[in-house]
Scaffold this motif. Sequence first.
Motif, PDB file in Angstrom:
ATOM      1  N   GLY A 183       0.772  -1.239   0.000  1.00  0.00           N
ATOM      2  CA  GLY A 183       0.000   0.000   0.000  1.00  0.00           C
ATOM      3  C   GLY A 183       0.797   1.279   0.000  1.00  0.00           C
ATOM      4  N   GLY A 184       2.061   1.211  -0.364  1.00  0.00           N
ATOM      5  CA  GLY A 184       2.895   2.402  -0.282  1.00  0.00           C
ATOM      6  C   GLY A 184       2.761   3.383  -1.423  1.00  0.00           C
ATOM      7  N   ALA A 185       2.199   2.964  -2.553  1.00  0.00           N
ATOM      8  CA  ALA A 185       2.197   3.818  -3.746  1.00  0.00           C
ATOM      9  C   ALA A 185       1.511   5.159  -3.506  1.00  0.00           C
ATOM     10  N   ASP A 186       0.425   5.162  -2.730  1.00  0.00           N
ATOM     11  CA  ASP A 186      -0.297   6.412  -2.485  1.00  0.00           C
ATOM     12  C   ASP A 186       0.367   7.272  -1.409  1.00  0.00           C
ATOM     13  N   LYS A 187       1.331   6.696  -0.687  1.00  0.00           N
ATOM     14  CA  LYS A 187       1.932   7.410   0.432  1.00  0.00           C
ATOM     15  C   LYS A 187       3.342   7.907   0.143  1.00  0.00           C
ATOM     16  N   VAL A 188       3.832   7.603  -1.057  1.00  0.00           N
ATOM     17  CA  VAL A 188       5.215   7.953  -1.414  1.00  0.00           C
ATOM     18  C   VAL A 188       5.218   8.781  -2.683  1.00  0.00           C
ATOM     19  N   HIS A 189       5.952   9.868  -2.652  1.00  0.00           N
ATOM     20  CA  HIS A 189       6.085  10.749  -3.821  1.00  0.00           C
ATOM     21  C   HIS A 189       7.300  10.363  -4.651  1.00  0.00           C
ATOM     22  N   THR A 190       8.436  10.176  -3.986  1.00  0.00           N
ATOM     23  CA  THR A 190       9.710   9.930  -4.674  1.00  0.00           C
ATOM     24  C   THR A 190      10.465   8.802  -3.981  1.00  0.00           C
ATOM     25  N   LEU A 191      11.063   7.935  -4.785  1.00  0.00           N
ATOM     26  CA  LEU A 191      11.961   6.900  -4.268  1.00  0.00           C
ATOM     27  C   LEU A 191      13.321   7.074  -4.927  1.00  0.00           C
ATOM     28  N   VAL A 192      14.350   7.250  -4.098  1.00  0.00           N
ATOM     29  CA  VAL A 192      15.729   7.324  -4.570  1.00  0.00           C
ATOM     30  C   VAL A 192      16.449   6.065  -4.114  1.00  0.00           C
ATOM     31  N   GLY A 193      17.002   5.321  -5.059  1.00  0.00           N
ATOM     32  CA  GLY A 193      17.759   4.127  -4.732  1.00  0.00           C
ATOM     33  C   GLY A 193      19.246   4.368  -4.919  1.00  0.00           C
ATOM     34  N   LEU A 194      20.011   4.135  -3.862  1.00  0.00           N
ATOM     35  CA  LEU A 194      21.474   4.229  -3.919  1.00  0.00           C
ATOM     36  C   LEU A 194      22.025   2.816  -4.046  1.00  0.00           C
ATOM     37  N   ALA A 195      22.495   2.456  -5.221  1.00  0.00           N
ATOM     38  CA  ALA A 195      22.989   1.106  -5.496  1.00  0.00           C
ATOM     39  C   ALA A 195      21.973   0.043  -5.103  1.00  0.00           C
ATOM     40  N   PRO A 196      20.724   0.159  -5.528  1.00  0.00           N
ATOM     41  CA  PRO A 196      19.699  -0.808  -5.136  1.00  0.00           C
ATOM     42  C   PRO A 196      19.793  -2.089  -5.959  1.00  0.00           C
ATOM     43  N   ASP A 197      19.530  -3.222  -5.338  1.00  0.00           N
ATOM     44  CA  ASP A 197      19.559  -4.480  -6.084  1.00  0.00           C
ATOM     45  C   ASP A 197      18.165  -4.773  -6.640  1.00  0.00           C
ATOM     46  N   ASN A 198      17.731  -3.909  -7.547  1.00  0.00           N
ATOM     47  CA  ASN A 198      16.364  -3.962  -8.062  1.00  0.00           C
ATOM     48  C   ASN A 198      16.042  -5.247  -8.805  1.00  0.00           C
ATOM     49  N   HIS A 199      17.041  -5.854  -9.428  1.00  0.00           N
ATOM     50  CA  HIS A 199      16.816  -7.111 -10.135  1.00  0.00           C
ATOM     51  C   HIS A 199      17.710  -8.219  -9.575  1.00  0.00           C
ATOM     52  N   GLY A 200      18.133  -8.026  -8.336  1.00  0.00           N
ATOM     53  CA  GLY A 200      18.967  -9.021  -7.683  1.00  0.00           C
ATOM     54  C   GLY A 200      20.429  -8.873  -8.043  1.00  0.00           C
ATOM     55  N   THR A 201      21.224  -9.762  -7.508  1.00  0.00           N
ATOM     56  CA  THR A 201      22.665  -9.727  -7.746  1.00  0.00           C
ATOM     57  C   THR A 201      23.203 -11.137  -7.885  1.00  0.00           C
ATOM     58  N   ASP A 202      24.290 -11.261  -8.642  1.00  0.00           N
ATOM     59  CA  ASP A 202      25.006 -12.546  -8.677  1.00  0.00           C
ATOM     60  C   ASP A 202      26.307 -12.465  -7.892  1.00  0.00           C
ATOM     61  N   LEU A 203      26.540 -11.322  -7.219  1.00  0.00           N
ATOM     62  CA  LEU A 203      27.735 -11.142  -6.383  1.00  0.00           C
ATOM     63  C   LEU A 203      29.006 -11.531  -7.139  1.00  0.00           C
ATOM     64  N   ASP A 204      29.140 -10.961  -8.338  1.00  0.00           N
ATOM     65  CA  ASP A 204      30.303 -11.278  -9.186  1.00  0.00           C
ATOM     66  C   ASP A 204      30.455 -12.779  -9.402  1.00  0.00           C
ATOM     67  N   GLY A 205      29.318 -13.467  -9.502  1.00  0.00           N
ATOM     68  CA  GLY A 205      29.336 -14.898  -9.772  1.00  0.00           C
ATOM     69  C   GLY A 205      29.324 -15.775  -8.538  1.00  0.00           C
ATOM     70  N   LEU A 206      29.458 -15.194  -7.345  1.00  0.00           N
ATOM     71  CA  LEU A 206      29.535 -15.992  -6.123  1.00  0.00           C
ATOM     72  C   LEU A 206      28.285 -16.835  -5.919  1.00  0.00           C
ATOM     73  N   THR A 207      27.105 -16.280  -6.229  1.00  0.00           N
ATOM     74  CA  THR A 207      25.876 -17.034  -5.975  1.00  0.00           C
ATOM     75  C   THR A 207      25.788 -18.288  -6.843  1.00  0.00           C
ATOM     76  N   ARG A 208      26.503 -18.291  -7.966  1.00  0.00           N
ATOM     77  CA  ARG A 208      26.463 -19.477  -8.836  1.00  0.00           C
ATOM     78  C   ARG A 208      27.247 -20.651  -8.244  1.00  0.00           C
ATOM     79  N   LEU A 209      27.972 -20.385  -7.164  1.00  0.00           N
ATOM     80  CA  LEU A 209      28.711 -21.459  -6.502  1.00  0.00           C
ATOM     81  C   LEU A 209      27.851 -22.228  -5.503  1.00  0.00           C
TER      82      LEU A 209
END
Length: 283
Positions: free
Chosen positions: A143-169
Amino acid sequence: MKLRWSRALTCLSALALAFGAATVPAAADAPTVSSGWNNYSCKPSADHPRPVVLVHGTLGNSVDNWLGLAPYLVARGYCVFSLDYGQLPGVPLFHGLGPVDASAGQLADFVDRVLAATGARQADLVGHSQGGMMARVYLKFHGGADKVHTLVGLAPDNHGTDLDGLTRLLPYFPGAKQYLDRATPGLTDQIAGSDILRRLNEGGDTVPGVHYTVLATRYDEVVTPYRTQFLDGPDVHNVVLQDLCALDLSEHVAIGLLDRVAFHETVNALDPAHATRTTCTSG
């Protein structure tokens, strides 16, 4: 079996170090009130009519992550608030380890508290790392869409991360993924392809009515590849810090903790009507 658990614990340690805390905290729990921010008597001004809620990253907390940006915003006349979320029992200070969806519920409750205290209709959010992505879970599912005007992401993992390939291990360490899912779900929720990320991004990256800015650094060693941080949508501003200042060497932690180029661009996103050019000498 002992060897299997040893491998799992080793993998957990590597992931925890990779996701990174903002600073090395003190020995006691972080206070909920800090000098200059989390002041519930603060009333937004006509120039800055919305309170700013700061959402820390994985292994951070409401104080550590914002020792640079919170005073920077307060000095510029903003009402600033920060929360702790994703706590695990018996783990002080190092937060953001609980399930991302549950953390988004905590953010929902906190924003409601801030809006009630300040009398504002909407808030602005600034999230670092997991905080930038988890805030989008709040917007879409809590329910946050009506309560938030602006979202600023600082290095956000919006689509996830592979941690430079570490997660593939992980498949090479039998039982490690299952152990991490149980012990620190906030970590595995951030791995590219996780269920929460799939649900978050299906049907589009953004929700109507919210203004999005993403600030990324080419030197990010945690959310990789760094361009996966960017969002697609009609009201999105994706920025690479080095396009603003080629000399900026900030990596994943520094962009949220001390980078004045990122801080200046954050203020531009919060108040675009009075934005000024961001350069290497900004801030």
